[in-house]
Design an enzyme around this catalytic site. Structure first.
Site, PDB file in Angstrom:
ATOM      1  N   HIS A  10       0.900  -1.210  -0.042  1.00  0.00           N
ATOM      2  CA  HIS A  10       0.019   0.003  -0.079  1.00  0.00           C
ATOM      3  C   HIS A  10       0.955   1.059  -0.188  1.00  0.00           C
ATOM      4  CE1 HIS A  10      -3.648   2.081   0.496  1.00  0.00           C
ATOM      5  NE2 HIS A  10      -3.347   2.825   1.547  1.00  0.00           N
ATOM      6  N   GLU A  42     -10.377   2.652   8.809  1.00  0.00           N
ATOM      7  CA  GLU A  42      -9.105   3.459   9.434  1.00  0.00           C
ATOM      8  C   GLU A  42      -9.489   4.526  10.415  1.00  0.00           C
ATOM      9  OE1 GLU A  42      -5.342   6.151   7.628  1.00  0.00           O
ATOM     10  OE2 GLU A  42      -6.961   5.739   6.480  1.00  0.00           O
ATOM     11  N   HIS A  80      -5.560  -1.041   6.520  1.00  0.00           N
ATOM     12  CA  HIS A  80      -5.597  -0.396   7.810  1.00  0.00           C
ATOM     13  C   HIS A  80      -6.325  -1.405   8.578  1.00  0.00           C
ATOM     14  CE1 HIS A  80      -3.653   3.063   6.389  1.00  0.00           C
ATOM     15  NE2 HIS A  80      -4.638   3.491   5.630  1.00  0.00           N
ATOM     16  N   ASP A 124       2.088   3.238   2.903  1.00  0.00           N
ATOM     17  CA  ASP A 124       0.930   4.163   2.836  1.00  0.00           C
ATOM     18  C   ASP A 124       1.653   5.614   2.566  1.00  0.00           C
ATOM     19  OD1 ASP A 124      -1.267   5.482   2.970  1.00  0.00           O
ATOM     20  OD2 ASP A 124      -1.647   4.841   5.153  1.00  0.00           O
TER      21      ASP A 124
END
Length: 434
Positions: free
Chosen positions: A55, A229, A263, A314
């Site tokens: 990610h 998240e 997440h 991320d």
């Protein structure tokens, strides 16, 4: 065809010495311990499988070291992120992504799933090539030599039942059908890039939109979704649909073995059971979840239920796979006040083969996997004395000597194989971005 000789290597959890790794067309075809070297061999020292970054949002890297004084929470940070997104052009994004992907490569990430939602001009009108941004990302990855899974993302609303905000207009395609049409065009011209798909979140797409995408995407396409998240996402979903985001995805047919949930921080026990029963995986991003104050997700509970766990960088405030590994374990220790929450083998799977699976690729140091390897210095001040299967718990990006993708050295001692310096690339990209 390439032959690689490793002095020692971690092969499916076992430490082997004098390992000959044979490759063809970018895949591992044979692994033989106790082998002798040949003059043409690529000779490596201590070798681990390449790391799969499941990610990434490459453009978030522009915020590193520039937001701490603002304080606040995820939502305050998001305002600053939107300001950067508003300045991107396909050309400037290509330069920025090139720098970010180069940094990933030299730290040991050998493939990346780029969760891509900056699609159009700031007012939402398409470029002459509606996939100009996706093409820019593909060219950036090709330039540095990292494997790329481009997760083109559906993004239609700012919250359930609400239109996109002005600063989000460039993310949207008007409808699920409009997005699917552009996605098909992107996939048709993908070249060596793996084209996956993403639904930004239950906030950004209605249950009907999610169901349409889940039904219309080819079954071999990886599908990623941001999930729970923030508590606010759960609250919005419950208010709008009377269901958690996990239940919304399940009811829409979007929770299957090809799904990866990013997440998954704020889950109920029922959510965990749904995810486990579906065969979906979870991507945790420990350095980002810590940086944004998201919370610590139920990683051990998910793993105990049989859910695959992968790792991602991320927002790229930190690009270092070894710190993501430690963050996963450290978060669990903080939650439980116990050590050894994940075994070395489980952490190695999360770093390597699970991350590759999330990218739609075979990973790990095994026959049939991508021939992607990382050579680590086993005698640095950080790694000296560590067991091979625990190197990932002590190493950092600084300990990466050479990086191999497809059987070819693509990075060495912090620089790309052609000598380019990721720091210099980023400095130039940031000036261009303004």
């Amino acid at each position: 065809m390439t032959r690689i000789h490793a002095e020692r290597a971690l092969v499916e959890g076992r430490e082997l010495t004098d390992v000959v790794i044979e490759t063809a067309e970018g895949r591992i075809t044979a692994i033989t311990p106790g082998g002798s070297t040949e003059p043409a061999d690529l000779r490596l020292g201590t070798v681990l499988a390449g790391s799969g970054n499941a990610h990434s949002h490459a453009f978030h890297r522009a915020l590193r070291g520039r937001t701490h004084d603002q304080g606040g929470d995820f939502w305050r940070w998001r305002e600053q992120m939107y300001a950067v997104a508003g300045r991107l052009t396909p050309d400037s994004y290509q330069r920025l992504a090139e720098a970010v992907f180069a940094e990933m490569l030299v730290t040991g990430w050998t493939t990346v799933a780029e969760f891509h939602y900056v699609h159009h001009r700031p007012d939402g009108t398409p470029h002459e090539d509606p996939n100009a941004f996706g093409t820019a990302l593909a060219e950036a990855a090709s330039s540095v030599g990292i494997r790329l899974t481009l997760l083109d993302t559906l993004y239609l609303s700012s919250a359930p039942g609400r239109p996109l905000l002005p600063e989000q207009r460039r993310f949207g395609d008007g409808s699920a059908a409009g997005w699917l049409g552009r996605w098909r065009d992107l996939r048709a011209g993908n070249g060596p890039v793996t084209i996956g798909a993403a639904i930004h979140s239950v906030r950004a797409a209605s249950p009907d939109d999610i169901a349409q995408v889940a039904a219309d995407l080819p079954p071999d396409v990886p599908l990623h979704v941001h999930l729970s998240e923030q508590p606010a996402e759960n609250e919005q979903s419950l208010a709008a649909y009377g269901r958690t985001p996990t239940q919304v995805l399940a009811d829409a047919g979007a929770l299957t073995p090809r799904t990866w949930l990013v997440h998954a921080t704020h889950l109920t026990d029922a959510d965990i059971a749904l995810i486990a029963d579906s065969g979906a995986g979870v991507v945790m991003c420990p350095t980002t979840e810590a940086d944004l104050g998201d919370g610590i997700g139920p990683a051990r509970e998910l793993a105990d239920a049989g859910v695959r766990i992968a790792l991602g960088s991320d927002q790229n405030a930190v690009i270092d796979p070894w710190l993501e590994v430690r963050g996963l374990e450290a978060g669990e220790r903080l939650r439980s006040r116990q050590r050894g929450r994940f075994s070395p083998a489980e952490l190695e799977t999360a770093r390597a083969s699970a991350g590759y699976a999330a990218c739609g690729l075979p990973g790990g140091l095994r026959i049939g996997a991508c021939a992607d390897l990382v050579e680590i210095d086993p005698e640095s001040v950080r790694t000296a004395g560590a067991a091979l299967d625990q190197l990932a718990l002590v190493a950092t990006a600084t300990d990466v000597r050479r990086v191999v993708v497809g059987g070819r050295v693509v990075a060495e001692d912090g620089r790309l194989a052609d000598g380019r310096d990721p720091a210099a690339l980023f400095t130039h990209a940031l000036k261009e971005l303004g």
